[in-house]
Design an enzyme around this catalytic site. Sequence first.
Site, PDB file in Angstrom:
ATOM      1  CG  ASP A   1      -1.965  -1.054   1.234  1.00  0.00           C
ATOM      2  OD1 ASP A   1      -1.869  -1.979   0.403  1.00  0.00           O
ATOM      3  OD2 ASP A   1      -2.894  -0.969   2.059  1.00  0.00           O
TER       4      ASP A   1
ATOM      5  CE  LYS B   1      -4.988   1.869   2.863  1.00  0.00           C
ATOM      6  NZ  LYS B   1      -3.800   1.208   3.443  1.00  0.00           N
TER       7      LYS B   1
ATOM      8  CE  LYS C   1      -6.465  -1.572   2.949  1.00  0.00           C
ATOM      9  NZ  LYS C   1      -5.088  -2.031   3.208  1.00  0.00           N
TER      10      LYS C   1
END
Length: 290
Positions: free
Chosen positions: A150, A214, A243
Amino acid sequence: MNQDELRHLIDIIVQEMMAATRPGVRCQCHGVLDDCCPDRLGGGLDAGATRVGVYATGGAPTGVAAMIDHTLLKPDATRHDIEQLCAEAAKFKFATVCVNPTWVAMSARLLAGSGVGVCSVVGFPLGATTADVKGYETQRAIFDGAREIDMVINVGALKSGDLVVVERDIEAVTARCRQCGALSKVIIEAALLTDDEKVTACTLAKAAGADYVKTSTGFGPGGATAADVALMRRVVGAEMGVKAAGGVRDLESVKAMIAAGATRVGASAGVKIVQQARGEKPGASTPSGY
């Protein structure tokens, strides 16, 4: 990137911005945004697509743990905290544990054979480091056992309009993930962006070959919102994951994010969420860190 490629990229961003302003229409079969309908997405999404249908109907999602990255990113997290995090992940079968790079190797050892992956963060939490450093950070995390990364975008470059810098920043991570068979997720830190900037960030992530976009680091001025998730889903389409992370602390929040189009959730309250999904009384969980 030459001038023709840059103009083409700008054209794509403009088209996505125009598309994102269309009002959302909910499908009649599941009651979610039409762009996020499981039947429409079909094979475009990974295994999470079938679970979207379960959440959208409002029932207790039996597969909720498999949608969650069980997260602990506090700077003062101890070895004992990480051991507890991994034990909970193995017990409840979360998708991954999401930890800072210093804990990746230990987490990978603790979770070996459990079916639970290890996710780590890159350029975290500010995103304000250089692309080559993010690339090295990615390689090291994967070497230590991470299978998902991430990364935080260069928010300042995005807000300055330096689109080439942002695209290269993302590509420094996504290229290494592709080479090593790891998933890449691009954190846009939505709370710092205008809607137009959110569209641009998601479009650049898509162009760079990211697997997910995300919402948030959990350390910014705000966390995930259903509105941001829906916008991001409309921009990236069916072929990418979305996400939701930051402030997702109970089952109702998870349901809202899934209904808006999320296919993964980052949460430090994963144990509580699974217990709520099972109709159990929530007990003590991992120290909050997301």
